[in-house]
Design an enzyme around this catalytic site. Structure first.
Site, mmCIF file in Angstrom:
data_model
loop_
_atom_site.group_PDB
_atom_site.id
_atom_site.type_symbol
_atom_site.label_atom_id
_atom_site.label_comp_id
_atom_site.label_asym_id
_atom_site.label_seq_id
_atom_site.Cartn_x
_atom_site.Cartn_y
_atom_site.Cartn_z
ATOM 1 N N TRP A 102 101.550 101.652 11.653
ATOM 2 C CA TRP A 102 100.613 101.205 10.612
ATOM 3 C C TRP A 102 99.491 102.216 10.407
ATOM 4 O O TRP A 102 99.107 102.503 9.272
ATOM 5 C CB TRP A 102 100.060 99.820 10.932
ATOM 6 C CG TRP A 102 101.094 98.742 10.730
ATOM 7 C CD1 TRP A 102 101.606 97.908 11.672
ATOM 8 C CD2 TRP A 102 101.771 98.410 9.504
ATOM 9 N NE1 TRP A 102 102.548 97.075 11.116
ATOM 10 C CE2 TRP A 102 102.665 97.359 9.791
ATOM 11 C CE3 TRP A 102 101.711 98.897 8.192
ATOM 12 C CZ2 TRP A 102 103.494 96.789 8.821
ATOM 13 C CZ3 TRP A 102 102.530 98.326 7.225
ATOM 14 C CH2 TRP A 102 103.404 97.288 7.538
ATOM 15 N N ASP A 172 91.848 98.174 10.878
ATOM 16 C CA ASP A 172 92.902 97.282 10.397
ATOM 17 C C ASP A 172 93.204 96.290 11.521
ATOM 18 O O ASP A 172 93.900 96.615 12.473
ATOM 19 C CB ASP A 172 94.142 98.113 10.033
ATOM 20 C CG ASP A 172 95.342 97.244 9.678
ATOM 21 O OD1 ASP A 172 95.214 96.000 9.671
ATOM 22 O OD2 ASP A 172 96.420 97.829 9.410
ATOM 23 N N LYS A 196 99.452 87.067 9.644
ATOM 24 C CA LYS A 196 99.669 87.050 11.082
ATOM 25 C C LYS A 196 98.891 85.895 11.720
ATOM 26 O O LYS A 196 99.463 85.047 12.370
ATOM 27 C CB LYS A 196 99.241 88.373 11.724
ATOM 28 C CG LYS A 196 100.245 89.532 11.603
ATOM 29 C CD LYS A 196 100.564 89.979 10.225
ATOM 30 C CE LYS A 196 101.641 91.005 10.096
ATOM 31 N NZ LYS A 196 101.204 92.326 9.707
#
Ligand SMILES: *Cc1c(COP(=O)(O)O)cnc(C)c1O
Length: 360
Positions: A102, A172, A196
């Site tokens: 990511w 993030d 999530k």
């Protein structure tokens, strides 16, 4: 068919009481005679709900009063681009710490918009560890330092933030937000896709320090501008109303669980139980450096990789779903976000034990 213990990395399991409330309110919500999906986002009921959700999130995370809390769209990925658009001035580079897929993608998306310096990366070691403090090559006067504290795919977590002086940290936190207490004041920007630990996909929570909101260039189209979105109270256009509503219910559920301290202790117990089991087994292994193990996404490998497909299939038949690792890394991955109860993790280790005895 009964509900399974769902170990999906995202979109991930939601707390059952939240889903039950959503079901009960599906046809008539908040005295509107209609579902929450069918009413104006500018109407009294929706605006009241939205304000309450923001205030509950602020109190859960003890967000400093002058930080802005935005409810945005586009997934975390869109903000890989929007963050440099808003926060990097034209003559400034941005530093990226890359500890997995990511962070690497965030840097790649930023390259279209500003000069990107990789301040530290553990890619050469296949992202199995976090960088040492001595490995950082920070840019003086960088616009920000971007980190991905939890790498959802690789199962790796940076348990400490790098020392970056006065440069703002942009994080993030898609896969760790609300999983434990957090000191928001250490960050310039926190952002997280909802799917999530917060609610349905489509929604992004972004928490930003006031001076960084002001950096948005006047030339930026309002829809991309954090300043314009903050001034418009996250309603420049129609927000993802249903996702916002579910997120609000999740915040209430976390409060009912005793808040982030209690949730964090439970998450710690879940991860410790699973890692202890893996460490004591000679059939399962975890390749991540111990200091860098993720609390939310536990990856593990089988001593006989040819049995992976069988493991996934039998686990699913035993009520344990979505355990296959990400296609880029293979192996297994158990995502154990807030909504995964301790019983689910115990059921998993019991199944793993039986599978190892039968096939080891
Ligand atoms: C899931 C995830 C993303 C991607 O989120 P989208 O909403 O699909 O854009 C980005 N970063 C991290 C750390 C994630 O876990």
């Amino acid at each position: 068919m009964a509900r399974l213990f769902n170990f999906s990395a995202g979109p991930a399991a939601l707390p059952l009481p939240v889903l039950e409330q959503v079901r009960d309110e599906m046809l008539e919500w908040s005295g509107c005679g209609a579902s929450v999906m069918e009413v104006s986002h500018r109407g009294r009921a929706f605006v009241a709900m939205a304000k309450q959700a923001e205030s509950d999130l602020r109190s859960l995370l003890s967000v400093p009063g002058d930080y802005k809390v935005l409810f945005l769209q586009g997934g975390a990925t869109q903000h890989f681009a929007q963050i440099p658009m808003n926060i990097a001035r034209p003559d400034q580079a941005a530093d990226y710490v890359i500890t997995g897929a990511w962070g690497k993608k965030a840097a790649a998306y930023a390259k279209h918009l500003c000069a990107v310096n990789v301040a530290a990366s553990t890619e050469a070691g296949k992202f199995l560890d976090v960088p040492d403090a001595a490995d950082y090559r920070l840019t003086p006067n960088a616009a920000f330092v971007h980190v991905t504290p939890n790498e959802t795919i690789g199962g790796l977590e940076m348990h400490e933030l790098p020392a970056v002086g006065d440069v703002p940290i942009v994080a993030d936190l898609s896969s760790t937000i609300l999983s434990r207490p957090l000191d928001v004041s250490q960050y310039g920007v926190i952002y997280a896709g909802a799917q999530k630990n917060i609610g349905p996909s489509g929604l992004v929570i972004l928490i930003i320090r006031p001076d960084l909101v002001e950096r948005a260039p006047a030339s930026l189209s309002p829809i991309f501008s954090y300043k314009a979105n903050a001034d418009g109270e996250s309603m420049l256009n129609t927000p993802p109303t249903f996702s916002w509503y579910v997120a609000g219910l999740v915040f209430k559920w976390i409060q009912a669980q005793g808040g982030l301290q209690a949730i964090g202790e439970r998450n710690q117990r879940k991860a410790a139980h699973l890692y202890d089991f893996i460490d004591c087994s000679d059939f399962y292994s975890n390749p991540i450096a111990r200091r860098a193990r993720s609390t939310m996404n536990v990856i593990f490998r089988l001593a006989k990789p040819e049995l992976e497909a069988q493991f996934v299939k039998q686990a699913s038949a035993a009520g344990l779903d979505s355990l296959a690792g990400h296609r880029d890394v293979g192996g297994m991955r158990a995502s154990i976000y807030n909504a995964m109860p301790e019983e689910g993790v115990h059921a998993l280790t019991q199944f793993m034990g039986e599978f190892a005895r039968t096939n080891g």
